[in-house]
Scaffold this motif. Structure first.
Motif, PDB file in Angstrom:
ATOM      1  N   THR A  55      -5.323   3.621  10.135  1.00 30.65           N
ATOM      2  CA  THR A  55      -3.817   3.690  10.173  1.00 30.65           C
ATOM      3  C   THR A  55      -3.385   2.110  10.859  1.00 30.65           C
ATOM      4  OG1 THR A  55      -4.011   4.332  12.829  1.00 30.65           O
ATOM      5  CG2 THR A  55      -3.951   5.984  11.294  1.00 30.65           C
ATOM      6  N   ALA A  56      -2.035   1.973  10.665  1.00 31.88           N
ATOM      7  CA  ALA A  56      -1.573   0.654  10.981  1.00 31.88           C
ATOM      8  C   ALA A  56      -1.522   0.620  12.437  1.00 31.88           C
ATOM      9  CB  ALA A  56      -0.112   0.745  10.584  1.00 31.88           C
ATOM     10  N   SER A  57      -1.458   1.657  13.232  1.00 32.89           N
ATOM     11  CA  SER A  57      -1.508   1.510  14.717  1.00 32.89           C
ATOM     12  C   SER A  57      -2.976   1.360  15.209  1.00 32.89           C
ATOM     13  CB  SER A  57      -0.806   2.733  15.319  1.00 32.89           C
ATOM     14  OG  SER A  57      -1.745   3.916  14.887  1.00 32.89           O
ATOM     15  N   GLY A  58      -3.958   1.545  14.351  1.00 32.82           N
ATOM     16  CA  GLY A  58      -5.328   1.755  14.967  1.00 32.82           C
ATOM     17  C   GLY A  58      -5.607   2.860  15.633  1.00 32.82           C
ATOM     18  N   GLY A  59      -4.986   3.721  15.647  1.00 30.67           N
ATOM     19  CA  GLY A  59      -5.243   5.023  16.460  1.00 30.67           C
ATOM     20  C   GLY A  59      -5.129   6.091  15.475  1.00 30.67           C
ATOM     21  N   LEU A 101       5.616  11.540   5.904  1.00 30.02           N
ATOM     22  CA  LEU A 101       4.221  11.500   6.716  1.00 30.02           C
ATOM     23  C   LEU A 101       3.632   9.990   6.744  1.00 30.02           C
ATOM     24  CD1 LEU A 101       2.505  13.706   8.364  1.00 30.02           C
ATOM     25  CD2 LEU A 101       0.887  13.192   6.645  1.00 30.02           C
ATOM     26  N   LEU A 102       3.743   9.478   5.807  1.00 32.23           N
ATOM     27  CA  LEU A 102       3.238   7.926   5.485  1.00 32.23           C
ATOM     28  C   LEU A 102       4.422   7.139   6.191  1.00 32.23           C
ATOM     29  CD1 LEU A 102       2.422   7.584   1.719  1.00 32.23           C
ATOM     30  CD2 LEU A 102       0.884   7.403   3.630  1.00 32.23           C
ATOM     31  N   ALA A 103       5.581   7.497   6.450  1.00 31.95           N
ATOM     32  CA  ALA A 103       6.698   6.862   7.316  1.00 31.95           C
ATOM     33  C   ALA A 103       6.245   6.927   8.624  1.00 31.95           C
ATOM     34  CB  ALA A 103       7.842   7.145   6.658  1.00 31.95           C
ATOM     35  N   ILE A 104       6.021   8.256   9.082  1.00 31.01           N
ATOM     36  CA  ILE A 104       5.730   8.392  10.269  1.00 31.01           C
ATOM     37  C   ILE A 104       4.619   8.060  11.136  1.00 31.01           C
ATOM     38  CG2 ILE A 104       5.360  10.477  11.995  1.00 31.01           C
ATOM     39  CD1 ILE A 104       7.027  12.166  10.015  1.00 31.01           C
ATOM     40  N   GLU A 105       3.552   7.948  10.145  1.00 30.96           N
ATOM     41  CA  GLU A 105       2.390   7.320  10.819  1.00 30.96           C
ATOM     42  C   GLU A 105       1.603   6.587   9.690  1.00 30.96           C
ATOM     43  OE1 GLU A 105      -0.351   6.124  13.034  1.00 30.96           O
ATOM     44  OE2 GLU A 105       0.953   7.362  13.819  1.00 30.96           O
ATOM     45  N   PRO A 106       2.214   5.140   9.483  1.00 30.74           N
ATOM     46  CA  PRO A 106       1.876   4.256   8.247  1.00 30.74           C
ATOM     47  C   PRO A 106       0.377   3.902   8.136  1.00 30.74           C
ATOM     48  CG  PRO A 106       3.942   3.368   9.514  1.00 30.74           C
ATOM     49  CD  PRO A 106       2.936   4.794  10.535  1.00 30.74           C
ATOM     50  N   VAL A 111      -5.273  -0.130   3.239  1.00 29.51           N
ATOM     51  CA  VAL A 111      -5.697   1.113   2.769  1.00 29.51           C
ATOM     52  C   VAL A 111      -5.490   1.192   1.230  1.00 29.51           C
ATOM     53  CG1 VAL A 111      -4.801   3.614   2.605  1.00 29.51           C
ATOM     54  CG2 VAL A 111      -5.283   2.417   4.738  1.00 29.51           C
ATOM     55  N   THR A 112      -6.461   1.732   0.321  1.00 30.90           N
ATOM     56  CA  THR A 112      -6.138   2.011  -1.024  1.00 30.90           C
ATOM     57  C   THR A 112      -6.095   3.392  -1.353  1.00 30.90           C
ATOM     58  OG1 THR A 112      -8.408   1.838  -1.305  1.00 30.90           O
ATOM     59  CG2 THR A 112      -7.249  -0.320  -1.410  1.00 30.90           C
ATOM     60  N   HIS A 113      -6.761   4.403  -0.570  1.00 30.45           N
ATOM     61  CA  HIS A 113      -7.073   5.721  -0.947  1.00 30.45           C
ATOM     62  C   HIS A 113      -6.734   6.582   0.426  1.00 30.45           C
ATOM     63  CE1 HIS A 113      -8.912   3.648  -4.010  1.00 30.45           C
ATOM     64  NE2 HIS A 113      -8.916   4.792  -4.780  1.00 30.45           N
ATOM     65  N   VAL A 114      -6.683   7.855   0.119  1.00 33.88           N
ATOM     66  CA  VAL A 114      -6.650   9.033   1.430  1.00 33.88           C
ATOM     67  C   VAL A 114      -7.738  10.002   0.934  1.00 33.88           C
ATOM     68  CG1 VAL A 114      -4.068   8.085   1.659  1.00 33.88           C
ATOM     69  CG2 VAL A 114      -4.827  10.574   0.298  1.00 33.88           C
ATOM     70  N   MET A 115      -8.165  10.598   2.138  1.00 34.56           N
ATOM     71  CA  MET A 115      -8.823  11.928   1.724  1.00 34.56           C
ATOM     72  C   MET A 115      -7.977  12.916   2.553  1.00 34.56           C
ATOM     73  SD  MET A 115     -11.641  13.137   0.331  1.00 34.56           S
ATOM     74  CE  MET A 115     -13.004  11.758   0.388  1.00 34.56           C
ATOM     75  N   VAL A 116      -7.787  13.971   1.626  1.00 33.05           N
ATOM     76  CA  VAL A 116      -6.957  15.209   2.356  1.00 33.05           C
ATOM     77  C   VAL A 116      -8.120  16.127   2.729  1.00 33.05           C
ATOM     78  CG1 VAL A 116      -5.242  16.940   1.848  1.00 33.05           C
ATOM     79  CG2 VAL A 116      -5.147  14.831   0.794  1.00 33.05           C
ATOM     80  N   TRP A 117      -8.041  16.345   3.968  1.00 33.46           N
ATOM     81  CA  TRP A 117      -9.042  17.531   4.483  1.00 33.46           C
ATOM     82  C   TRP A 117      -8.485  18.715   4.850  1.00 33.46           C
ATOM     83  CZ3 TRP A 117     -14.015  16.250   4.660  1.00 33.46           C
ATOM     84  CH2 TRP A 117     -14.432  14.850   4.576  1.00 33.46           C
ATOM     85  N   ALA A 118      -9.299  19.922   4.424  1.00 38.20           N
ATOM     86  CA  ALA A 118      -8.864  21.236   4.614  1.00 38.20           C
ATOM     87  C   ALA A 118      -9.789  22.074   5.610  1.00 38.20           C
ATOM     88  CB  ALA A 118      -8.748  21.813   3.220  1.00 38.20           C
ATOM     89  N   GLU A 119      -9.887  23.334   5.587  1.00 44.34           N
ATOM     90  CA  GLU A 119     -10.494  24.110   6.360  1.00 44.34           C
ATOM     91  C   GLU A 119     -12.074  24.035   5.800  1.00 44.34           C
ATOM     92  OE1 GLU A 119     -10.039  25.632   9.083  1.00 44.34           O
ATOM     93  OE2 GLU A 119      -7.985  25.862   9.343  1.00 44.34           O
ATOM     94  N   TYR A 120     -13.191  24.531   6.472  1.00 42.43           N
ATOM     95  CA  TYR A 120     -14.402  24.397   6.090  1.00 42.43           C
ATOM     96  C   TYR A 120     -14.997  23.241   5.450  1.00 42.43           C
ATOM     97  CZ  TYR A 120     -13.216  29.434   6.053  1.00 42.43           C
ATOM     98  OH  TYR A 120     -12.669  30.750   6.356  1.00 42.43           O
ATOM     99  N   TYR A 176      -7.013   8.013   6.217  1.00 36.18           N
ATOM    100  CA  TYR A 176      -6.521   6.825   5.535  1.00 36.18           C
ATOM    101  C   TYR A 176      -7.834   5.863   5.245  1.00 36.18           C
ATOM    102  CZ  TYR A 176      -1.657   7.460   6.375  1.00 36.18           C
ATOM    103  OH  TYR A 176      -0.520   7.927   6.730  1.00 36.18           O
ATOM    104  N   MET A 177      -8.039   5.649   4.065  1.00 37.76           N
ATOM    105  CA  MET A 177      -9.406   4.723   3.669  1.00 37.76           C
ATOM    106  C   MET A 177      -9.013   3.393   2.760  1.00 37.76           C
ATOM    107  SD  MET A 177     -11.525   8.081   2.206  1.00 37.76           S
ATOM    108  CE  MET A 177     -10.697   8.116   0.657  1.00 37.76           C
ATOM    109  N   THR A 178     -10.115   2.534   3.193  1.00 40.34           N
ATOM    110  CA  THR A 178      -9.912   1.220   2.727  1.00 40.34           C
ATOM    111  C   THR A 178     -10.858   1.148   1.370  1.00 40.34           C
ATOM    112  OG1 THR A 178     -11.729   0.269   4.130  1.00 40.34           O
ATOM    113  CG2 THR A 178      -9.485   0.135   4.767  1.00 40.34           C
ATOM    114  N   ALA A 179     -11.628   2.170   1.180  1.00 39.30           N
ATOM    115  CA  ALA A 179     -12.182   2.061  -0.410  1.00 39.30           C
ATOM    116  C   ALA A 179     -12.449   3.774  -0.733  1.00 39.30           C
ATOM    117  CB  ALA A 179     -13.606   1.720   0.100  1.00 39.30           C
ATOM    118  N   ASP A 180     -12.605   3.855  -2.120  1.00 43.35           N
ATOM    119  CA  ASP A 180     -12.427   5.407  -2.553  1.00 43.35           C
ATOM    120  C   ASP A 180     -13.755   6.119  -2.278  1.00 43.35           C
ATOM    121  OD1 ASP A 180     -11.636   7.674  -3.770  1.00 43.35           O
ATOM    122  OD2 ASP A 180     -11.945   6.747  -5.813  1.00 43.35           O
TER     123      ASP A 180
END
Length: 214
Positions: A55-59, A101-106, A111-120, A176-180
């Motif tokens: 994240t841009a904030s580091g948190g 969401l990207l605007a709220i928590e940039p 960052v080049t990729h994201v991983m979307v996490w779900a249940e299980y 947020y990820m810096t590699a795929d």
């Protein structure tokens, strides 16, 4: 015969014809239930949505169900293209846009990729440009009605320009990820990018640069 060149990140939000069928798809009346594994039981008091990683904030940022439900709610119209070859056209989705969401928590600049996490522990990876596309929404409603548990309640990601497995049901967070890195189905033989207009269904169709080595 080679496969068409993958869409660049600059092309990721290029509008596709509304209500048009990608190659090899058929229009579906109604909404079939398709998922892997059991339907999770929703417990509002235990539910949490997280944005974490680079994240841009580091948190990291967390919302409980009440807090997430209070975020700006918008509606978009978008198709749903399943890799099993059915398409549901012209649905109205209500929820929190991915761009909001990207605007709220940039993300951090690298960052080049994201991983979307779900249940299980289910996951789906997307290029940042694909995730940021304007019609992507963390949906709570379809056509004005609350999602059912079988269709992803309390939250599912809808990514109209990619195959539907790229939009998980029962979403719990975004990394947020810096590699795929490959997600759940991408590790199990599905294409790393998943563009239905190029019929990117399976990993054997991938061109160099489409994704990490299996």
């Amino acid at each position: 015969m080679g496969h068409p060149e993958s869409r660049s990140e600059e092309e990721a939000d290029t509008p596709r014809p509304a209500g048009a069928l990608p190659p090899g798809q058929r229009e579906q009346r109604g909404w079939p239930v398709t998922h892997y594994g059991p339907v999770p039981r929703f417990r509002a008091e235990r539910w949490e949505f997280r944005v974490f990683g680079a994240t841009a904030s580091g948190g990291k940022r967390c919302w409980n169900h009440e807090e997430f439900s209070a975020l700006p709610h918008e509606t978009v119209v978008g198709d749903l293209h399943c890799v099993t070859k059915f398409s549901m056209l012209g649905a109205e989705w209500g929820g929190v846009r991915a761009a909001s969401l990207l605007a709220i928590e940039p993300p951090a600049p690298e960052v080049t990729h994201v991983m979307v996490w779900a249940e299980y522990g289910y996951s789906a990876n997307l290029r940042l440009a694909d995730f940021a596309a304007d019609r992507n929404v963390f949906a709570t409603h379809r056509d004005g009605e609350l999602l059912t548990a079988e269709h992803g309640f309390p939250l599912r990601l809808v990514v109209p320009h990619l195959y539907a497995w790229k939009g998980p049901k029962w979403v719990r967070g975004v990394e947020y990820m810096t590699a795929d890195r490959r997600g759940f189905w991408e590790e199990r033989g599905y294409h790393n990018l998943g563009d239905p207009w190029r019929e990117q269904r399976y990993s054997y169709q991938e061109e160099p640069g489409d994704g990490p080595e299996l």
